[in-house]
Structures are given as structure tokens and as C-alpha cells.
Design a protein around this motif. Structure first.
Motif, short mmCIF file in Angstrom:
data_model
loop_
_atom_site.label_atom_id
_atom_site.label_comp_id
_atom_site.label_asym_id
_atom_site.label_seq_id
_atom_site.Cartn_x
_atom_site.Cartn_y
_atom_site.Cartn_z
N ALA A 1 0.82 -1.23 0.11
CA ALA A 1 -0.08 0.09 -0.03
C ALA A 1 0.79 1.35 -0.11
O ALA A 1 1.98 1.24 0.68
CB ALA A 1 -1.15 -0.04 1.14
N ARG B 1 -5.76 7.15 3.42
CA ARG B 1 -7.26 7.07 3.17
C ARG B 1 -8.09 5.77 3.57
O ARG B 1 -8.88 6.22 4.15
CB ARG B 1 -7.37 7.16 1.70
N ARG B 2 -7.51 4.67 3.56
CA ARG B 2 -7.95 3.47 3.92
C ARG B 2 -7.77 3.15 5.41
O ARG B 2 -8.68 2.37 6.01
CB ARG B 2 -7.79 2.42 3.11
N SER C 1 -0.46 7.23 0.36
CA SER C 1 -1.74 7.79 0.27
C SER C 1 -2.97 6.96 0.57
O SER C 1 -3.92 7.32 1.06
CB SER C 1 -2.07 8.41 -1.25
N GLN C 2 -2.67 5.47 0.17
CA GLN C 2 -3.83 4.60 0.35
C GLN C 2 -3.55 4.27 1.98
O GLN C 2 -4.93 4.01 2.56
CB GLN C 2 -3.39 3.30 -0.53
#
Length: 271
Positions: free
Chosen positions: A172, A179-180, A175-176
Motif C-alpha cells: 500500500a 485514506r483507508r 496515500s492509500q
């Protein structure tokens, strides 16, 4: 139930009533006829309930426009504050970069400086940029508060490093991960910070008074203060204006208090 518990509950009820009484009387006076609140002793409830003062505020005094101004300004301030503050707070908590701790200490040290000291330099800077009497200028103080940065950073420290490292090992991107994993974890403190900013922007009087020179751009607190100069003797009209100013944020706070309490207790003071 023990006598001590009964006494405690009665004491809490009395204190709560004393705290709520001014708000309840303000609401009651706003429905009174003109001049009724000036009687002695002041009545607690109206002899004749009327909506004339609310009608006057919205039809003749333009209070609807000022409410829209306040709502737009507070909403934009909240969105922009979260946009800038949340990534920065997470970076100070979980990302390594040169001078991170020193910079954070410097920012925290700036908390002891009264905000009023920076009002004149900020106004002169915005004046040179042509942002006086614009919402952009009114929004500047809310873009990235140090307190909001501190709040997000302290809560983000409670996120396990192992969870972030596992996501990186799985491929990942940063940024992922943000966000997640980070944003869902920070939900309680995001609501808390958003509520702080919205209430602060909605209730702010001094900065909009300085930066917004056109009456059509006034927010509710500034418009209510200007109205009081013309209708200083009309207590009922002023109380109706105060109700319009207080009621939206009070309802918002009551609706979100569950998230607010969770955010304040679950991790905002860790680290």
C-alpha cells in the motif's frame, strides 16, 4: 437510593437549571410582545406568544442573508481546516522527517501567544493581497490552527505502528494508508475538530468585524451587534436575534456530542 445519591442528583439538577435558565429565558423573551420584558418584575413566560420579532428579523432586517453568510463561512472554514490540519497532524505523529520534533515544539510554544497579537499584522498582510472584505480573508485564521494540529497528532499517536507497517509490506502506498486506515481510525477526532472549528467560526465576532467591511457580507454575530445599536431598547427583538444565532450551533453540538465525547476521551490526550 441512598440519601447521598439523592442529594447529589438534586444538586446536579439545580446546577443544570441555573445554567439553562438564561437560555430558556432568552427563548421565552423572544416570543414576548414589544416592551413586555421591560416590566418589573420581568415575566418568565409571554402573556401573548408572538412571532413578530422573528418575522421582523427575516423580512426587514435581512437576518436570513447573514445566516447564510455564517453558514457558508463556518462550513468552508471547517472543510479547509480538516483538509490542511489532518495530514499535517498525521505526519507529525507517524512520519519521519528532519526537524520534526523541533518544529512541533516550536508550534506548540506558539500556543501561548494570544491570537489578538497577530490580528494587525495579518490584516495588513491580507490588505496588501487585496483580501479585505472577502470570505477568503475571513477564512485565513481557520486554515491550520496549532491546536487542531496538536489534537490530530495526539490522537494519531494511538494508531499502532504495526498496522501501518503491515500495510506498507502489503504494497500500500502512503496515500492509500492515509485514506483507508488513518482516516477511518481518526473519525472521532475529525468530528471533534470539525465541531470546534465550526462553532468557533460561527461564533467569531472580532475577525469578521475587522475583515468584512461590507454589511452584506456580515456574519450573524456582527450583524446582531450592528442591529443592537439601532434597536438597543427592543429587548425582545435582540433576544430573537440571539436565539437565531445560538440555536443552529446548539442543535449541531447536541447531534454530534457522542462523537465529540468519544474523540476527547479515546485518544486526543495521548502521547
Amino acid at each position: 437510593m441512598k440519601a447521598r445519591d439523592i442529594a447529589l442528583n438534586v444538586g446536579v439538577a439545580i446546577i443544570g437549571l441555573l445554567v439553562l435558565f438564561p437560555l430558556l429565558w432568552m427563548l421565552s423573551v423572544s416570543f414576548m410582545s414589544t416592551g413586555e420584558a421591560a416590566n418589573f418584575p420581568p415575566p418568565l413566560i409571554p402573556n401573548r406568544w408572538t412571532l413578530d420579532h422573528y418575522r421582523d428579523l427575516f423580512v426587514n432586517q435581512g437576518m436570513g442573508r447573514y445566516m447564510v453568510n455564517s453558514l457558508a463561512l463556518a462550513t468552508m472554514a471547517t472543510g479547509l481546516a480538516l483538509l490542511f490540519t489532518v495530514p499535517a497532524g498525521y505526519a507529525f505523529a507517524k512520519l519521519r522527517f528532519a526537524g520534526r520534533d523541533r518544529l512541533f515544539q516550536l508550534l506548540i510554544g506558539a500556543l501561548v501567544i494570544p491570537a489578538q497579537i497577530g490580528t494587525l499584522p495579518l490584516f495588513l498582510m491580507l490588505k496588501s493581497m487585496g483580501l479585505v472584505n472577502t470570505y477568503a480573508g475571513a477564512l485565513v485564521p481557520w486554515l491550520a490552527s496549532i491546536f487542531g494540529l496538536f489534537l490530530i497528532r495526539q490522537y494519531a499517536l494511538s494508531i499502532p505502528d504495526e498496522m501501518l507497517e503491515a500495510a506498507r509490506i502489503d504494497g500500500a502506498s502512503e496515500s492509500q494508508i492515509f485514506r483507508r486506515i488513518v482516516l477511518p481510525t481518526l473519525t472521532p477526532i475529525l468530528v471533534t475538530l470539525g465541531l470546534f472549528v465550526f462553532l468557533g467560526s460561527w461564533n467569531d465576532f472580532l475577525w469578521p468585524l475587522i475583515i468584512l467591511t461590507d454589511q452584506s457580507n456580515y456574519t450573524l454575530p456582527v450583524a446582531l451587534a450592528a442591529l443592537s445599536r439601532e434597536h438597543v431598547q427592543d429587548v425582545e427583538l435582540m433576544m430573537a436575534g440571539a436565539v437565531i444565532t445560538v440555536a443552529p450551533v446548539l442543535i449541531l453540538f447536541l447531534a454530534l456530542q457522542r462523537f465529540y465525547i468519544r474523540g476527547m476521551l479515546a485518544g486526543s490526550v495521548k502521547g
